[in-house]
Design an enzyme around this catalytic site. Structure first.
Site, mmCIF file in Angstrom:
data_model
loop_
_atom_site.group_PDB
_atom_site.id
_atom_site.type_symbol
_atom_site.label_atom_id
_atom_site.label_comp_id
_atom_site.label_asym_id
_atom_site.label_seq_id
_atom_site.Cartn_x
_atom_site.Cartn_y
_atom_site.Cartn_z
ATOM 1 N N CYS A 113 29.100 63.770 86.319
ATOM 2 C CA CYS A 113 29.633 63.751 84.954
ATOM 3 C C CYS A 113 30.359 65.067 84.640
ATOM 4 C CB CYS A 113 28.522 63.426 83.965
ATOM 5 S SG CYS A 113 29.153 62.596 82.500
ATOM 6 N N HIS A 148 26.168 58.506 86.212
ATOM 7 C CA HIS A 148 24.883 59.131 86.545
ATOM 8 C C HIS A 148 24.125 58.312 87.603
ATOM 9 C CE1 HIS A 148 24.980 62.279 83.491
ATOM 10 N NE2 HIS A 148 25.649 61.398 82.771
ATOM 11 N N GLU A 169 21.837 59.220 89.486
ATOM 12 C CA GLU A 169 20.408 59.568 89.546
ATOM 13 C C GLU A 169 19.540 58.586 88.774
ATOM 14 O OE1 GLU A 169 22.733 61.161 87.855
ATOM 15 O OE2 GLU A 169 22.006 61.971 85.941
HETATM 16 N N1 GLN Z 1 30.386 66.553 78.044
HETATM 17 C C1 GLN Z 1 31.048 65.659 78.936
HETATM 18 C C2 GLN Z 1 31.544 64.413 78.231
HETATM 19 O O1 GLN Z 1 31.071 64.102 77.161
HETATM 20 C C3 GLN Z 1 30.125 65.278 80.078
HETATM 21 C C4 GLN Z 1 28.942 64.508 79.632
HETATM 22 C C5 GLN Z 1 27.862 64.452 80.693
HETATM 23 O O2 GLN Z 1 27.876 65.256 81.605
HETATM 24 N N2 GLN Z 1 26.902 63.550 80.542
HETATM 25 O O3 GLN Z 1 32.380 63.734 78.745
#
Ligand code: GLN
Length: 547
Positions: free
Chosen positions: A380, A519, A521
């Protein structure tokens, strides 16, 4: 109709109620039953989505896009059953539902009260999906006696009372403190905790007693007598070497048997524990160890990255190696040379996060991994920063950055290679966001599919080109920069099905450098390690042979 197990806690918090619930779920599955686990949280936040990871640990996201408590992650890791939005509720959500109904006039002018309106709302929540599984395990957060928890306790009491006899049981977790000075285990706090439960009309059927010392039969009999629980249903819970030992350990001390006895299920189907024996075999007979650095922002609280930590362990299990995690605060790399910190590190992981703080450090970590050919997994925000790194250092965009940081600072400083997405497609419908939308739940949340490029490392790792993964973010890598970045060597190897949203990037010519917008994970399990984590650790093992 499902059989319900209500799991409550007493004496102190952090006794491992979530783990005991998850392990019980795994044990019932091992005996051939289907299960679903639920969490009822007494706090007043509507969901944990807006709570700081420092306060509450990680936010676990379900396929259907709910932001939930990290206990749901445990449930999934132990049972493999994907959690749903309807498996997690807080007092805040319950009250919000009740108040919305009141505003709509659904209560026809009646006076709204905790009993019956709030408790009815809780009971309705408990009943969702009742016919789908053999067992429903419902964990109540907090400890008995907490003011906020009272409506939940009252609701489960009523629920059990209204169901046919034998359809619901209560399992209560307590602590037996050890007094070193007198060399004794003390049962009084447990007695008091059960007394508290009984005062509100709940009599536990099974007592799980956490203890650092073996519980002598004499003490077990005493607890049984004073707490009105059968001696076989007083289950000792000792400290474990690994959380994954919990199913085998609880089975050995008779937890699943006690639960089945409490329901009168006889003869109990024989358990098949092979899945957990294999998991423990992989953990305990690992050869060697790899060192993985997590370069993050919430590194003081490991729970903030709970699922990542577990997924790395699973990746180690897939390769039969141990994984040592080195937690490094990303901000350090903004002041200091990463080299001494990353010496002897076999792989680097940059996790998700929000806000600008620490991001320049993450970008430096990505550069370090790329230049030194150390395996890199960016998740992310960790992917977004890898893209910024490539844009700045390879694609000739020295001002590259994310719009998120400009929004935060209220100034325009960056070329936004990562931009704020306001409209996207989920399944068959379009989702729109306006800049002024409130913070809670205004993200691209939950499962989305992606298409992987043939011949990419990503496709090779997944063993296919169609995947589905969970998301939680507001910002996206902008495909306007795709050509420039690809020319510079950063391949966009995974895209949303409509080709608009980059899902995976990878550096060609690097042994293992992958960034993912989602994600992974959240979907890894000890008995089914996520392919990205399994292959990331495999690459780390290779690096460890070289250095
Ligand atoms: N802050 C970034 C976004 O909102 C990444 C979010 C995250 O890593 N879950 O896109």
């Amino acid at each position: 109709m499902a059989r319900y197990v209500f799991i409550t806690g007493g004496v102190v918090s952090s006794l491992g109620k979530g783990l005991a619930s998850a392990a019980l779920g795994a044990l019932l599955q091992a005996r051939g039953f289907t299960v679903r686990l639920r969490k009822l949280d007494p706090y007043l936040n509507v969901d944990p989505g807006t709570m700081s990871p420092f306060e509450h640990g990680e936010v676990f996201v379900t396929d259907d896009g709910a932001e939930t408590d990290l206990d749901l992650g445990h449930y999934e890791r132990f049972t493999g059953v994907p959690a749903r939005r309807t498996d997690s509720i807080s007092s805040g959500r319950i009250y919000m539902n009740v108040l919305e109904k009141e505003r709509r006039g659904d209560y026809l002018g009646k006076t709204i009260q905790v009993i019956p309106h709030v408790t009815n709302e809780i009971k309705d929540f408990l009943s969702v999906g009742d016919g789908e599984t053999d067992f429903m395990l419902c964990e109540i957060g907090g400890t008995v006696g907490d003011i906020e928890g009272l409506p939940f306790f009252e609701a489960i009491r009523q629920f059990a009372h209204e169901r046919p006899r034998g359809q619901c049981i209560f399992m209560h977790l307590t602590l037996l403190p050890w007094l070193a000075a007198s060399g004794e285990l003390k049962t009084k706090p447990t007695q008091h905790s059960v007394k508290e439960l009984r005062a509100i009309g709940i009599a536990p059927d099974v007592l799980v007693c956490r203890s650092e010392q073996p519980i002598p039969d004499k003490e077990r009999a005493k607890i049984a007598l004073f707490c009105n629980v059968r001696p076989e249903a007083v289950i000792p819970a000792y400290d474990l070497r690994s959380i994954y030992e919990a199913p085998l350990a609880y089975h050995k001390v008779g937890l699943d048997q006690a639960v089945l006895d409490a329901f009168g299920i006889a003869p109990a189907p024989r358990p098949d524990m092979r899945r957990w024996e294999d998991v423990m075999d992989r953990l305990e007979n690992a050869e060697g160890q790899v060192r993985v650095a997590i370069i993050g922002k919430y590194t003081q609280l490991e729970d903030a990255y709970k699922s990542i930590k577990e997924a790395l362990t699973h990746g180690g299990m897939a390769n039969r190696v141990g994984v040592h995690v080195e937690w490094i605060d990303a901000e350090i790399f903004e002041r200091e040379d990463p080299a001494p910190y990353l010496q002897g590190i076999h792989a680097i992981l940059v996790p998700g996060g929000f806000g600008e703080r620490g991001t320049e450090g993450k970008i430096r970590a990505a550069a370090w991994a790329r230049e030194r050919k150390i395996p890199y997994l960016g998740i992310c925000l960790g992917m977004q920063m890898a893209v910024v790194e490539a844009a700045r250092n390879l694609a000739g965009l020295p001002d590259a950055g994310s719009e998120e940081f400009d929004h935060e600072a209220g100034a325009k400083r960056f070329t936004p290679v990562v931009y704020h997405l306001k409209e996207w497609v989920q399944g068959n419908h379009r989702v729109e966001r306006r800049p002024g939308d409130d913070k809670g739940g205004t993200m691209r949340l939950g499962a989305y599919s992606a298409t992987l490029a043939d011949g990419s490392r990503a496709a090779e790792v997944y063993g296919g080109t169609k995947i589905e993964e969970r998301h939680r973010h507001r910002y996206e890598v902008d495909i306007a920069f795709r050509e420039k970045l690809e020319e510079a060597g950063l391949r966009f190897s995974g895209m949303s099905p409509d080709g608009r949203l980059p899902e995976i990037v990878e550096h060609a010519g690097h042994p293992w450098f992958i960034g993912v917008q989602f994600h992974p994970e959240l979907k890894s399990k000890p008995f089914a390690p996520h392919p990205l984590f399994a292959d990331f650790i495999r690459a780390a093992v290779e690096t460890s042979r070289l250095v």
